[in-house]
Every structure is written in C-alpha cells, then in structure tokens.
Design an enzyme around this catalytic site. Structure first.
Site, PDB file in Angstrom:
ATOM      1  CB  THR A 103     -86.722  15.440 -20.252  1.00  8.53           C
ATOM      2  OG1 THR A 103     -86.687  14.072 -20.701  1.00  8.53           O
ATOM      3  CG2 THR A 103     -87.733  16.203 -21.085  1.00  8.53           C
TER       4      THR A 103
ATOM      5  CB  ALA B  28     -88.568  16.730 -30.790  1.00  8.70           C
TER       6      ALA B  28
ATOM      7  CB  SER C  76     -81.125  11.992 -25.473  1.00 12.89           C
ATOM      8  OG  SER C  76     -81.848  12.799 -26.379  1.00 12.89           O
ATOM      9  CB  SER C  77     -86.497   9.581 -25.357  1.00 16.96           C
ATOM     10  OG  SER C  77     -87.590   9.283 -24.535  1.00 16.96           O
TER      11      SER C  77
END
Ligand SMILES: Cc1cc2nc3c(=O)[nH]c(=O)nc-3n(C[C@H](O)[C@H](O)[C@H](O)COP(=O)(O)O)c2cc1C
Length: 349
Positions: free
Chosen positions: A233, A57, A169-170
């Site tokens: 990330t 994504a 989770s960003s």
C-alpha cells in the site's frame, strides 16, 4: 442479493466486523468451487498454477480459511503476514473504507496470532500439489533485532510454503521500510539460509528511484532472491484521491492506501522494474486490480502472477470468477494462447 448492494448497506458496519463475517462464511465453504480456464494455466517457479490470480497478503493472516479461499477460484494464496510472537497490532479503529473510490486506508500494524498458531492452522489443511501457498513473514513491533525475526520465521515456514515473501514494505510498523535500503537488505539476506523455496521481497510503491534501482540489482544478483512483489500500500494521498468525498477526514487517517487509486502508481513501479530486470526475475503484481482488464494490464506490463485484496471487500466472493472469465476472454480476443505469452508484451486490453 447483489453483493454491491450488501456492501452499500453495510457501509456503517465496522470493516473489521465485516471481515470476520467474510472469514466465517469462508470457513463454512458457502461459495461454489469455480471452474478451470485452460488458457489461464501457467508455470512459474517450476510450479503449475491453475490461473495467475492470487490472494494478496493480509486477508488470511492466520491461515484460517484456506479451503474456502481456494473455492473462490484463486490460483494461489499468500497467507500472513505472520510474526514470530502474537501481537494485537494498532488501536482500533484502524481500517477505513472509502466507498467513493472502492479504496481502503488501514494501519493494522501486523495483527497476528503468531507463528505457532499459524502453523497449527496450516497443518489442518490437506494440501494438494495444485494448492499453491505463499507465506508472507514480518517482524514483531517490539522486536529488538529486525533481522533475526525474519531468519527465525524463514526456517519455520520453509517446509510448508511453495514460496516465501519477505515483507519489508508495510507502512504500519515503525522503521520496517528502512529495511528496503541496500545495506539492510544485504544484511537480511546474509542471515537467511541457502533457500530451498522461491523467495520474494515485497516492495512499497513509495520507494525512491535510488532504492528501486538497488533493489532490482540485488534481486538480479542474489541467489537468495527469486523475485519481487510490487506493490504494498502507499502512504501518499493527494494526487490519488482528488475528488471530493463524503467523509473527507478519512483521507487524513494515517496508514496505507489500497484499491483502484493505487493502481497507476503500482503499474508505474512494475513498468520500471520490468525494464530494469528484463524478465530475469519473477514479478508478482498487486495494487488496484478489480477487473479482467486490470489483470491483463498488469501481466502485459511484465508480471508473471498477480494478486488482489481490496476489490474483494467491495465486490465480494464471486469477483475472482468474474475476473478469470474476463481475462480468459481478453486473451482469446487478442489471439494470445496462454498467460505466459502475455507477460511483458505491453499490449492494451
Ligand atoms: C486490510 C488490509 C490488510 C493488509 N495486510 C497486509 C499484510 O499483512 N501484509 C502485506 O504484505 N500486505 C498487506 N496488505 C497489502 C495487500 O497485500 C496489497 O499489497 C495492497 O492492498 C494492494 O492491493 P489491492 O489494491 O488489491 O488491495 C493489506 C491490505 C489491506 C487492505
């Protein structure tokens, strides 16, 4: 010209401009359709994948270049993250390339043209059964109710997606990662309708041991979750970026780090999750894959499918064909018939 050379020559060009050029070339389908590898075909969620390598994504956030991306050889694409309303994301500059590591630090903050534009683009694509598409959904920065954004998007994308990813989770949307706590995930799941499509949660590599345990328990127990995407990330730096680099200030930039320095951390999480979930749920592995060996390793650690993004920036459009060729060769070399036979074997490439 060699892509690595192009990448080197363009070091001073803004990464966002380079991304626009890449999207432009994909729109005009400048790259040749790649061939199939029979030993890389696999079945996951009852769907046949031509190969297990997907686009992660964030590359095609607005579903703009789907045919061009399938031309590169991907077995599936994860589009998005898409938000309900259009939003610009954080101030520029917000992407920083670290060439010494072939890594990226970014804090885009869900720049999205919004779900209306996304669906309009998606509808233009004449989807065939083999074109497997996941849709990754996220919340608007200014949205007051975190949960309703996900419920709203889920209802809309369900009919178009082969699977849906709930992105909690960003690191670049304030408060988003708090949704990874047990009570919040449960609340989120309670507002989703009974799923008609496989649904996955994308996890940060920076979760605590306790959070990871809870997430695994929920993923096993909940009928609304089919699997996990490991990982997004990382906001950590020190041990991952230890050698001196030219523009060392970049390391201090706020945002998520991706590419090879993330690989070991992401693999550690995959290993733990596979041990805890014992193959009961689907795992998609992502983080630092840039070769057939990396792909082999993540699958052997327990991933049914894998994804990549950052290595595409550094190695260019023919990378997927290169990785598929290497992976197919490594399977034969290790006397493994198909990808599904490699999952969780812990074999070294
Ligand atoms: C420029 C950029 C934008 C990203 N945007 C998203 C995003 O919108 N949603 C998401 O779930 N992950 C996003 N990611 C994370 C990737 O999907 C992936 O999890 C991460 O980069 C690790 O994989 P890699 O090392 O192969 O890049 C983004 C990564 C990059 C480099």
């Amino acid at each position: 010209m060699n892509y690595k050379l192009i990448s080197k020559l363009s070091e001073n060009v803004s990464p966002e401009i380079l991304h626009k050029i890449f999207l432009f070339s994909l729109r005009f389908r400048l790259y040749k359709k790649q061939t199939k590898f029979s030993n890389l075909q696999t079945v996951v969620f009852d769907k046949s994948f031509e190969n297990p390598i997907g686009l992660a994504a964030g590359f095609d956030k607005n579903a703009e270049v789907i045919p061009g991306l399938f031309d590169l050889g991907f077995g599936f694409l994860e589009l998005g993250t898409v938000t309900p309303m259009p939003q610009k994301g954080n101030e520029k500059p917000r992407i920083f390339k670290i060439p010494e590591y072939e890594a990226v630090i970014q804090r885009l903050g869900f720049n999205s043209r919004g779900i209306e534009d996304f669906i309009r683009n998606l509808k233009k694509f004449e989807k065939k059964k083999k074109n497997i598409i996941g849709i990754n959904i996220g919340k608007n920065k200014n949205s007051k109710n975190y949960f309703s954004d996900y419920g709203f998007l889920y209802d809309i994308v369900e009919q178009y997606a082969d699977y849906i990813t709930i992105n909690i989770s960003s690191p670049n949307t304030p408060g988003l990662r708090d949704l990874q706590k047990r009570e919040n995930i449960n609340k989120l799941l309670s507002i989703l309708p009974p799923p008609k499509k496989p649904t996955l949660i994308k996890i940060s590599p920076d979760v605590t041991e306790k959070e990871l345990n809870e997430i695994c328990e929920i993923a096993i127990d909940s009928e609304k979750i089919n699997g996990l995407i490991l990982t997004n990330t990382t906001i950590t730096r020190d041990k991952l970026l230890s050698k001196p680099i030219k523009n060392s200030w970049k390391i201090e930039e706020v945002g998520g780090l991706s590419g090879p320095p993330l690989k070991a951390l992401s693999n550690k999480i995959i290993k733990k999750v596979f041990k805890k979930t014992e193959g009961k749920i689907i795992l998609i592995g992502v983080g630092g894959i840039s070769s057939g060996k990396d792909a082999f390793e993540k699958i052997s650690l327990g991933c049914n499918l894998i994804q990549l993004y950052t290595s595409l920036i550094y190695q260019g459009p023919y990378l997927i064909f290169k990785i598929l060729t290497e992976l197919s060769y490594l399977l034969k070399k290790n006397n493994i018939k198909t990808i599904s036979d490699l999952v969780g074997t812990n074999l070294k490439p």
